[in-house]
Design a protein around this motif. Structure first.
Motif, PDB file in Angstrom:
ATOM      1  N   TYR A   1     -62.203  32.041  45.176  1.00  0.00           N
ATOM      2  CA  TYR A   1     -60.758  31.312  45.366  1.00  0.00           C
ATOM      3  C   TYR A   1     -59.762  31.843  44.442  1.00  0.00           C
ATOM      4  CZ  TYR A   1     -63.888  27.666  46.968  1.00  0.00           C
ATOM      5  OH  TYR A   1     -65.057  26.906  47.538  1.00  0.00           O
ATOM      6  N   PRO A   2     -59.334  32.995  44.641  1.00  0.00           N
ATOM      7  CA  PRO A   2     -58.643  33.884  43.949  1.00  0.00           C
ATOM      8  C   PRO A   2     -57.241  33.168  43.875  1.00  0.00           C
ATOM      9  CG  PRO A   2     -58.756  35.195  45.781  1.00  0.00           C
ATOM     10  CD  PRO A   2     -59.853  34.101  45.639  1.00  0.00           C
ATOM     11  N   ALA A   3     -56.218  33.620  42.984  1.00  0.00           N
ATOM     12  CA  ALA A   3     -55.060  32.972  42.960  1.00  0.00           C
ATOM     13  C   ALA A   3     -54.075  33.214  44.078  1.00  0.00           C
ATOM     14  CB  ALA A   3     -54.525  33.030  41.567  1.00  0.00           C
ATOM     15  N   ILE A   4     -54.222  34.500  44.511  1.00  0.00           N
ATOM     16  CA  ILE A   4     -53.477  34.714  45.663  1.00  0.00           C
ATOM     17  C   ILE A   4     -54.192  35.646  46.618  1.00  0.00           C
ATOM     18  CG2 ILE A   4     -52.553  36.880  44.644  1.00  0.00           C
ATOM     19  CD1 ILE A   4     -49.851  36.239  45.611  1.00  0.00           C
ATOM     20  N   PHE A   5     -54.068  35.634  47.981  1.00  0.00           N
ATOM     21  CA  PHE A   5     -54.917  36.375  48.878  1.00  0.00           C
ATOM     22  C   PHE A   5     -54.870  37.809  48.823  1.00  0.00           C
ATOM     23  CE2 PHE A   5     -54.580  32.360  51.662  1.00  0.00           C
ATOM     24  CZ  PHE A   5     -55.674  31.810  51.273  1.00  0.00           C
ATOM     25  N   TYR A   6     -53.838  38.418  48.376  1.00  0.00           N
ATOM     26  CA  TYR A   6     -53.443  39.833  48.013  1.00  0.00           C
ATOM     27  C   TYR A   6     -52.467  40.403  47.175  1.00  0.00           C
ATOM     28  CZ  TYR A   6     -49.436  39.236  51.024  1.00  0.00           C
ATOM     29  OH  TYR A   6     -48.048  39.076  51.357  1.00  0.00           O
ATOM     30  N   LEU A   7     -52.737  41.330  46.441  1.00  0.00           N
ATOM     31  CA  LEU A   7     -51.601  41.805  45.824  1.00  0.00           C
ATOM     32  C   LEU A   7     -50.897  42.913  46.600  1.00  0.00           C
ATOM     33  CD1 LEU A   7     -54.165  42.958  42.676  1.00  0.00           C
ATOM     34  CD2 LEU A   7     -53.009  40.862  43.052  1.00  0.00           C
ATOM     35  N   ASP A   8     -49.411  42.731  46.051  1.00  0.00           N
ATOM     36  CA  ASP A   8     -48.636  43.830  46.574  1.00  0.00           C
ATOM     37  C   ASP A   8     -47.748  44.654  45.646  1.00  0.00           C
ATOM     38  OD1 ASP A   8     -47.410  41.000  46.090  1.00  0.00           O
ATOM     39  OD2 ASP A   8     -45.543  42.224  46.556  1.00  0.00           O
ATOM     40  N   ARG A   9     -47.458  45.874  46.251  1.00  0.00           N
ATOM     41  CA  ARG A   9     -46.651  46.731  45.567  1.00  0.00           C
ATOM     42  C   ARG A   9     -45.761  47.580  46.378  1.00  0.00           C
ATOM     43  NH1 ARG A   9     -48.557  44.105  42.099  1.00  0.00           N
ATOM     44  NH2 ARG A   9     -49.826  44.615  40.330  1.00  0.00           N
ATOM     45  N   THR A  10     -44.509  48.030  45.976  1.00  0.00           N
ATOM     46  CA  THR A  10     -43.614  48.816  46.607  1.00  0.00           C
ATOM     47  C   THR A  10     -43.616  50.122  45.788  1.00  0.00           C
ATOM     48  OG1 THR A  10     -42.343  47.193  47.188  1.00  0.00           O
ATOM     49  CG2 THR A  10     -41.148  49.299  47.196  1.00  0.00           C
ATOM     50  N   CYS A  11     -43.742  51.219  46.552  1.00  0.00           N
ATOM     51  CA  CYS A  11     -43.833  52.639  45.971  1.00  0.00           C
ATOM     52  C   CYS A  11     -42.291  52.908  45.643  1.00  0.00           C
ATOM     53  CB  CYS A  11     -44.183  53.796  47.102  1.00  0.00           C
ATOM     54  SG  CYS A  11     -44.356  55.175  46.389  1.00  0.00           S
TER      55      CYS A  11
ATOM     56  N   THR B   1     -59.780  22.856  40.061  1.00  0.00           N
ATOM     57  CA  THR B   1     -60.197  21.807  41.218  1.00  0.00           C
ATOM     58  C   THR B   1     -61.371  22.493  41.872  1.00  0.00           C
ATOM     59  OG1 THR B   1     -57.854  20.985  41.740  1.00  0.00           O
ATOM     60  CG2 THR B   1     -59.398  20.901  43.335  1.00  0.00           C
ATOM     61  N   PHE B   2     -61.092  23.715  42.179  1.00  0.00           N
ATOM     62  CA  PHE B   2     -62.139  24.453  43.009  1.00  0.00           C
ATOM     63  C   PHE B   2     -63.466  24.453  42.055  1.00  0.00           C
ATOM     64  CE2 PHE B   2     -58.922  26.595  45.433  1.00  0.00           C
ATOM     65  CZ  PHE B   2     -59.146  25.824  46.690  1.00  0.00           C
ATOM     66  N   THR B   3     -63.595  24.603  41.018  1.00  0.00           N
ATOM     67  CA  THR B   3     -64.615  24.710  39.919  1.00  0.00           C
ATOM     68  C   THR B   3     -65.386  23.455  39.898  1.00  0.00           C
ATOM     69  OG1 THR B   3     -63.474  26.528  38.493  1.00  0.00           O
ATOM     70  CG2 THR B   3     -65.512  25.392  37.571  1.00  0.00           C
ATOM     71  N   LEU B   4     -64.822  22.568  39.845  1.00  0.00           N
ATOM     72  CA  LEU B   4     -65.190  20.937  39.755  1.00  0.00           C
ATOM     73  C   LEU B   4     -65.965  20.680  41.142  1.00  0.00           C
ATOM     74  CD1 LEU B   4     -62.915  19.062  37.572  1.00  0.00           C
ATOM     75  CD2 LEU B   4     -65.067  19.826  36.768  1.00  0.00           C
ATOM     76  N   TYR B   5     -65.044  21.220  42.047  1.00  0.00           N
ATOM     77  CA  TYR B   5     -65.723  20.938  43.412  1.00  0.00           C
ATOM     78  C   TYR B   5     -67.217  21.588  43.797  1.00  0.00           C
ATOM     79  CZ  TYR B   5     -66.660  21.482  48.583  1.00  0.00           C
ATOM     80  OH  TYR B   5     -67.177  21.408  49.905  1.00  0.00           O
TER      81      TYR B   5
END
Length: 516
Positions: free
Chosen positions: A385-395, A331-335
């Motif tokens: 337009y990344p698939a998710i705004f941030y990556l998350d991890r738990t130590c 969608t974003f690519t075609l836009y």
């Protein structure tokens, strides 16, 4: 002698002689206790000598997200832009998160020291066998085993085998657009293409999403359940930041109607495949066959029970995650091609050259680096337009960040602000301009700052399939149509504040003008 009973005066049950004053006292007391509860971690970073953004009561640093005034990506970017520190602290409600800004530290966490940061921060709903057993949410050894067993679906050989299904799907898309070329809703159209391809490649299901005039129940239900509502956003926040509420209220992350429909569909597919194996030893080696293999894998089941609804977890995850992220990417690519006709023209030249050289759209042609402009266009889409705004991890065990005196303790949560990194002018000059040529230079040479699919062992398992699917779509559409603006096409992209990923606010309407 009988004595008249005298009811106690109502005032004896009050703190004061006034109900109104008592109510105010009660309200203030409860509010004070709630604020104290949510403020119990407010000095977490101060005590540890880390720069941090002072949290507001209850909402921490994400009040505007809760009020649906701003998306999470932009909140993270504002904080990111305000400091040069390699890492800093912020709060999602009462939960402290260490945010990594340094590309070198990001590489340490995602790759070099992955063993300390294997798990995501999401809740695993104990009552939901499908959600908690999806590979995305699994932890530790269970995640490792599942990933190892599912990975064969995405080898180069398997992708090459799926290519012919995707190519046929691209031809169906061209036919669909020839009949529906004007005032096209990009998101609805791209979902038709993506859902049709994923269903056919992974499960051998034909949902008839691209057959003009044919009603697809599968498409209707997935569309209904995929677009997040305000209630969905609140549930999502609980899965991220209020884990106890998930279990207490038995919250489900996904739309129940969609889950039930998909569960029945997948069960029918698995039952048919198992019967085919027993009768003539037939295998297709797609996702359905891999799931059946896991179901009867003694080594896997020795450690992890894989019965009941658990069997449905991986098919549902790949359908939902693959459909949602790839639909948005296309969608974003075609836009962007629509509002940047010079980029569209250059992409068309590259695709036509590839088609001429290879005699059509072929797997080998799409993989040929000579036509890298196709890859560059998609790379720029995934930057903006990344698939998710941030990556998350738990130590998972105490770890000292290299080059610092800061020790990340077991259980502490980490954020990698993908959106903010992708819009950092230091790495991507003029970041709001759609410029595929910026990917003529290599990225991530000194640490990670471009991470649209994540990196390391826990990067998106289906990213190669998604990219192939997107390339087929562009190679089918762009030589046959010019994507053009209409009076309804927004001149500037506005994102919906609901959700954790980039979603357009409102409809993106364009025309597909046939080319001769």
């Amino acid at each position: 002698m009988l004595v008249d009973y005298e009811a106690p005066s109502p005032t004896c049950m009050l703190i004061t002689s006034s109900w109104a004053i008592d109510f105010v006292i009660f309200f203030i007391t409860i509010s004070y206790l709630v604020i104290k509860f949510y403020a119990r971690n407010n000095d977490f970073f101060k005590k540890r000598g880390v720069k941090y953004v002072k949290p507001k009561p209850i909402v921490g640093n994400v009040g505007r997200v809760m009020l649906l005034q701003e998306n999470t990506g932009n909140i993270l970017k504002e904080i990111y832009d305000s400091t040069d520190a390699p890492y800093y602290g912020m709060f999602f409600f009462h939960v402290p998160y260490l945010v990594l800004k340094s590309p070198q530290l990001i590489k340490e966490v995602l790759v070099k020291e992955f063993g300390h940061f294997m798990n995501r921060t999401w809740a695993q709903a104990k009552h939901d066998e499908i959600q908690k057993n999806m590979m995305f949410f699994q932890h530790g050894e269970e995640w490792k085993l599942t990933r190892a067993k599912v990975s064969p679906v995405f080898t180069s050989g398997k992708l090459k085998g799926m290519f012919y299904i995707l190519k046929d799907n691209g031809e169906l898309l061209v036919d669909f657009l020839r009949k529906n070329a004007d005032n096209v809703d990009l998101e609805k159209m791209t979902m038709r293409y993506v859902l049709n391809g994923i269903s056919r490649c992974f499960f051998g299901i034909n949902p008839h999403c691209l057959e003009d005039g044919v009603k697809s129940e599968f498409l209707d239900i997935i569309q209904e359940g995929s677009r997040p509502s305000t209630l969905d956003a609140l549930r999502m926040f609980c899965f991220l930041y209020h884990h106890k509420m998930v279990d207490f209220f038995k919250l489900n992350m996904f739309n129940k109607k969609m889950v039930d429909y998909c569960a029945n569909t997948f069960n029918d597919v698995l039952k048919t495949r198992e019967e085919a194996r027993r009768s003539n030893n037939m295998r297709v080696n797609d996702m359905a066959d891999i799931i059946i293999d896991l179901k009867y894998d003694e080594e896997f089941n020795k450690n992890f029970d894989f019965g009941g609804d658990k069997v449905l977890a991986q098919p549902f995850m790949f359908l939902l995650a693959g459909n949602g992220t790839t639909t948005m990417s296309l969608t974003f690519t075609l836009y962007e091609l629509c509002i940047n006709p010079d980029v569209q023209s250059k992409l068309r030249d590259a695709i036509n050259e590839m088609i001429d050289d290879y005699g059509g759209i072929t797997y080998e042609g799409l993989m040929d680096k000579k036509y890298s402009y196709i890859d560059m266009v998609l790379a720029e889409t995934h930057r903006m337009y990344p698939a998710i705004f941030y990556l998350d991890r738990t130590c998972t065990s105490d770890f000292q960040l290299p080059g610092t005196d800061y020790v990340v303790r077991k259980g502490e949560k980490i954020i990698i602000p993908t959106w903010a990194l992708h819009y950092d002018e230091k790495y991507f000059p003029d970041p709001y301009k759609f410029n595929p040529e910026r990917f003529l230079k290599r990225v991530n040479e000194d640490g990670f700052y471009y991470v649209p699919f994540g990196e390391g062992p826990r990067e998106c398992i289906g990213n190669r399939f998604a990219l192939l699917n997107l390339k087929v779509a562009l190679s089918s559409i762009i030589p046959n149509f010019s994507v053009e603006k209409t009076p309804q096409t927004p001149a500037r992209m506005k994102l919906d504040p609901v959700g954790l990923s980039a979603i357009p606010k409102g409809r993106l309407i364009v025309d597909f003008k046939p080319l001769t």
